[in-house]
Write an enzyme that holds these catalytic residues in place. Structure first.
Site, PDB file in Angstrom:
ATOM      1  N   HIS A 225      20.219   6.488  18.039  1.00  9.21           N
ATOM      2  CA  HIS A 225      21.453   5.707  18.082  1.00  9.21           C
ATOM      3  C   HIS A 225      22.536   6.294  17.197  1.00  9.21           C
ATOM      4  CE1 HIS A 225      24.124   2.398  16.768  1.00  9.21           C
ATOM      5  NE2 HIS A 225      24.035   2.019  18.037  1.00  9.21           N
ATOM      6  N   LEU A 227      22.666   9.400  15.557  1.00  6.77           N
ATOM      7  CA  LEU A 227      22.986  10.825  15.560  1.00  6.77           C
ATOM      8  C   LEU A 227      23.923  11.202  16.705  1.00  6.77           C
ATOM      9  CD1 LEU A 227      19.637  12.634  14.659  1.00  6.77           C
ATOM     10  CD2 LEU A 227      21.556  12.052  13.187  1.00  6.77           C
ATOM     11  N   ALA A 338      28.015  -0.999  -4.749  1.00  3.44           N
ATOM     12  CA  ALA A 338      29.020  -1.724  -5.527  1.00  3.44           C
ATOM     13  C   ALA A 338      30.117  -0.783  -6.010  1.00  3.44           C
ATOM     14  CB  ALA A 338      28.344  -2.409  -6.711  1.00  3.44           C
ATOM     15  N   ARG A 340      31.057   1.995  -4.600  1.00  4.94           N
ATOM     16  CA  ARG A 340      31.819   2.453  -3.433  1.00  4.94           C
ATOM     17  C   ARG A 340      32.857   1.422  -3.005  1.00  4.94           C
ATOM     18  NH1 ARG A 340      27.744   2.975  -0.118  1.00  4.94           N
ATOM     19  NH2 ARG A 340      27.255   5.071  -0.875  1.00  4.94           N
ATOM     20  N   ASP A 365      30.285  -6.136  -8.009  1.00 10.78           N
ATOM     21  CA  ASP A 365      31.545  -5.389  -8.014  1.00 10.78           C
ATOM     22  C   ASP A 365      32.696  -6.390  -8.039  1.00 10.78           C
ATOM     23  OD1 ASP A 365      32.418  -6.182  -5.317  1.00 10.78           O
ATOM     24  OD2 ASP A 365      30.793  -4.905  -4.582  1.00 10.78           O
ATOM     25  N   LEU A 400      21.655  -0.844   1.757  1.00  9.88           N
ATOM     26  CA  LEU A 400      21.140  -2.179   1.479  1.00  9.88           C
ATOM     27  C   LEU A 400      19.938  -2.519   2.361  1.00  9.88           C
ATOM     28  CD1 LEU A 400      24.411  -4.237   0.877  1.00  9.88           C
ATOM     29  CD2 LEU A 400      22.838  -3.238  -0.793  1.00  9.88           C
TER      30      LEU A 400
END
Length: 444
Positions: A225, A227, A338, A340, A365, A400
């Protein structure tokens, strides 16, 4: 007779029948040889014979008849005194045929063949005392008294056969369903015997196989899915590099897409490893204080490039039992996520504490947060908030998801909540006994 049920029931019934036949045969053998073989009875009969002769010699037929009637009443048998020719001394009846029947009963005495006759002869051979006893019991006459016993044994054997055969049939059905592809089927037995141990071994095997196959299928689905789009963009960038006037920009775009492919493959492999062979997982005491402190140092440069920092508040005594690499990956993914999504110049909070016997890790964050309906979706593979899909820092949407699976393998819980401002990721892990003992010592 191929089923274990019929074999057990047949063996129980055969054992009972053989035991019953042996008991009856032994009883018949002993009872048939008891009269005349026991010296006590022989002596008592000799006394009767001498008393009968004395009564006859003193009082004639009348006295003898009275004596024999008393013996009949006392011993519940018929008594006769005859001469050497077999003639009854009371009424003159020829009882020679009765004398001929004297002796032990025929063997085996399956059924009674008439009264049992015992003969005692005087020392001079002139008189004989005949004792006619009621017919002795044969083995077949005892059989009705044992039928209830036989019925109880057969009923217990039936229950034993059911108790053994039913779980084996259920286990056979579970194995067949598992072989047809139903990977979720389990035996789930509470038995403590070998059948229960076999069932639990099957459950562990099925759980292991399901985990491995599910991880493999998910990896193939995710790869196929995810790639497709990077490969398409990479091919397009390479085509531009051959035809476009600005080849440097096209090659830079191709390099960026290759980097995203590498990152995606690394994340997919990491996700698969968290669901790999359960037997290969490490379980050891993991102090969370040093672990998160090292992560904060590793990620501080990434936060500093955005003008931010990591604020660490960790209880040094919190310890969990598990795989240190999986726990590190879970916390690291939450921390990098967080960083990012935190605005430039804002700090990211990283806290470790003990709450109600559990170790709690909170990463917060100060970004825009997430709509409440998408909080649970954050932990799904490849999910990203719509606003992040075109951002350079958007990631591949697996961080996550990896954290959730790593935490789940430790019987923990991970959840997301809006912190106003920002997003807080909370990880709860069972504290180890080392942590609890240390806490009790510290409180004392």
């Amino acid at each position: 007779m191929s089923s274990i049920f019929s074999k057990i029931l047949t063996w129980v019934a055969a054992t009972v029948l053989v035991s019953l036949a042996g008991l009856l045969a032994t009883s018949a053998f002993v009872s048939a040889r008891l009269p005349g073989k026991v010296d006590f009875f022989a002596r008592a009969q000799k006394v009767q014979l001498n008393a009968a002769r004395e009564a006859y010699e003193r009082g004639g037929r009348g006295a003898l008849a009275a004596f024999l009637r008393r013996q009949d009443s006392d011993y519940h048998a018929r008594h006769f005194l005859v001469d050497r020719r077999g003639v009854d001394l009371v009424d003159g009846t020829d009882r020679s045929r009765m004398v001929a029947r004297a002796g032990p009963p025929a063997w085996p005495p399956l059924l009674p063949r008439g009264p049992l006759v015992i003969v005692r002869t005087s020392d001079d051979g002139a008189h004989r005392l005949l004792i006619e006893l009621p017919p002795p019991f044969g083995p077949l006459q005892f059989l009705p008294y044992f039928l209830w016993f036989l019925a109880v044994i057969v009923a217990l054997g039936y229950l034993l056969a059911v108790n053994l055969a039913r779980p084996l049939r259920a286990l056979k059905a579970a194995v067949e369903r598992f072989g047809r592809g139903d990977l979720e089927v389990r035996f789930r037995s509470d038995r403590r015997d070998e059948i229960g141990q076999l069932g639990r071994a099957f459950d562990r095997m099925a759980e292991r196989i399901e985990t491995l196959l599910t991880a493999e299928r998910r990896l193939l689905q995710d790869v196929s899915h995810e790639l497709r789009s990077p490969l398409t963009r990479l091919i397009f960038a390479l085509e531009l590099a051959r035809t476009a006037p600005d080849r440097e920009a096209a090659l830079s775009r191709a390099s960026k897409e290759a980097g995203r492919l590498t990152e995606l493959v690394d994340e997919l492999l990491s996700l698969t490893r968290t669901e790999g062979d359960p037997a290969a997982r490490v379980r050891e005491p993991v102090p969370l204080g040093p672990l998160v402190r090292g992560l904060a140092e590793d990620c501080s440069l990434e936060a500093a490039r955005r003008g931010g920092s990591i604020v660490l508040d960790a209880d040094p005594d919190v310890v969990v039992l598990g795989d240190p690499e999986l726990i590190r990956r879970a916390v690291e993914n939450a921390l990098r996520n967080a960083i990012r999504h935190s605005p430039d110049g804002e700090a990211v909070d990283l806290r470790v504490s003990r709450v109600d016997g559990s170790a709690r890790i909170v990463v917060r964050d100060r970004g825009p947060g997430v709509a409440p309906e998408h909080l649970d979706d954050l932990f799904k593979p490849f999910f990203r908030v719509e606003a992040d899909r075109d951002r350079e820092s958007g990631g591949v949407g697996l961080g996550l998801a990896i954290a959730r699976r790593a935490v789940g393998l430790h019987q923990g819980r991970i959840r997301a909540s809006n912190a106003d401002p920002g997003l807080a990721i909370t990880i709860d892990l069972p504290a180890s006994s080392t942590d609890v003992a240390g806490s009790a010592t510290a409180n004392a």
